[in-house]
Design a protein around this motif. Structure first.
Motif, PDB file in Angstrom:
ATOM      1  N   ILE A   1       0.731  -1.396   0.010  1.00  0.00           N
ATOM      2  CA  ILE A   1      -0.029   0.041   0.155  1.00  0.00           C
ATOM      3  C   ILE A   1       0.975   1.216   0.090  1.00  0.00           C
ATOM      4  O   ILE A   1       1.635   1.498   1.065  1.00  0.00           O
ATOM      5  CB  ILE A   1      -0.836   0.014   1.310  1.00  0.00           C
TER       6      ILE A   1
ATOM      7  N   MET B   1      -4.015   3.386  -5.291  1.00  0.00           N
ATOM      8  CA  MET B   1      -5.044   3.862  -4.380  1.00  0.00           C
ATOM      9  C   MET B   1      -5.880   4.936  -4.890  1.00  0.00           C
ATOM     10  O   MET B   1      -5.423   5.895  -5.555  1.00  0.00           O
ATOM     11  CB  MET B   1      -4.338   4.168  -2.954  1.00  0.00           C
TER      12      MET B   1
ATOM     13  N   TRP C   1      -9.675   4.596   0.874  1.00  0.00           N
ATOM     14  CA  TRP C   1      -8.539   3.829   0.874  1.00  0.00           C
ATOM     15  C   TRP C   1      -8.775   2.623   1.659  1.00  0.00           C
ATOM     16  O   TRP C   1      -8.357   1.479   1.358  1.00  0.00           O
ATOM     17  CB  TRP C   1      -7.322   4.549   1.440  1.00  0.00           C
TER      18      TRP C   1
ATOM     19  N   GLY D   1       2.982  -1.391   4.131  1.00  0.00           N
ATOM     20  CA  GLY D   1       2.264  -0.154   4.119  1.00  0.00           C
ATOM     21  C   GLY D   1       3.461   0.996   4.270  1.00  0.00           C
ATOM     22  O   GLY D   1       4.254   0.946   5.047  1.00  0.00           O
TER      23      GLY D   1
ATOM     24  N   GLY E   1       0.004   5.373   3.452  1.00  0.00           N
ATOM     25  CA  GLY E   1      -0.550   3.924   3.280  1.00  0.00           C
ATOM     26  C   GLY E   1      -0.530   2.955   4.500  1.00  0.00           C
ATOM     27  O   GLY E   1      -1.207   2.437   4.705  1.00  0.00           O
TER      28      GLY E   1
END
Length: 181
Positions: free
Chosen positions: A8, A42, A53, A72, A76
């Motif tokens: 992410i 995203m 998200w 992440g 994120g």
């Protein structure tokens, strides 16, 4: 069969020169065909909002095998952690890696991104948890690492010398930690 990794990215277009894309490319090169690094774009990345998200993260996690690895980066990472703390995702996670994740205050505009005070108690089973942060990160204060470390004492903490945030030249420790799982 290759091991899946969901990445992410941070705010902004991950394909910009200082976006998360270079870290993703580094990981793909370092990890090779034994791993499949999935890095979805995203929604509205230049203006990240928690709910869209969260919904995208939930959708992407639903596509993964059990015991997946999840990374992440920056915003994120903080949104990923907040989603996991909501307690709706119940599959075990083999490894969670948070890179340069900001720790948001639970007030004002930051409340949208902040984890609940007792977030650690609501996380799914995470067998290996790693936190990475540059000592002189110019975008996310180093104190964010300490805040997460207080609430996640089981985490392996990797302090990186320098001021990297995007790790455009890669993060060898991250690749090594993934390979060692």
């Amino acid at each position: 069969m290759s091991k899946q990794i969901l990445f992410i990215h941070g705010s902004g277009n991950q394909h910009d020169p200082f976006g998360s894309g270079k870290l993703v490319a580094f990981l793909r090169q370092q990890l090779g065909s034994d791993y499949q690094v999935l890095a979805p774009d995203m929604p509205d990345a230049d203006n990240p909002r928690y709910l869209p998200w969260r919904d995208q993260i939930e959708q992407e996690l639903g596509k993964l095998d059990t015991d997946a690895l999840v990374i992440g980066h920056s915003v994120g990472g903080s949104i990923l952690l907040k989603y996991l703390a909501e307690g709706t995702y119940q599959k075990p996670i083999a490894g969670l890696f948070l890179v340069s994740a900001p720790y948001w205050e639970r007030q004002g505009w930051q409340l949208e991104y902040a984890v609940p005070e007792d977030f650690a108690a609501h996380l799914p089973t995470i067998r290996h948890l790693f936190l990475y942060h540059s000592r002189d990160d110019e975008e996310v204060p180093f104190s964010s690492l300490g805040r997460y470390q207080e609430q996640l004492p089981q985490a392996t903490v990797r302090v990186i010398d320098g001021k990297e945030h995007s790790f455009t030249e890669g993060l060898p420790l991250l690749a090594q930690d993934i390979k060692q799982l």
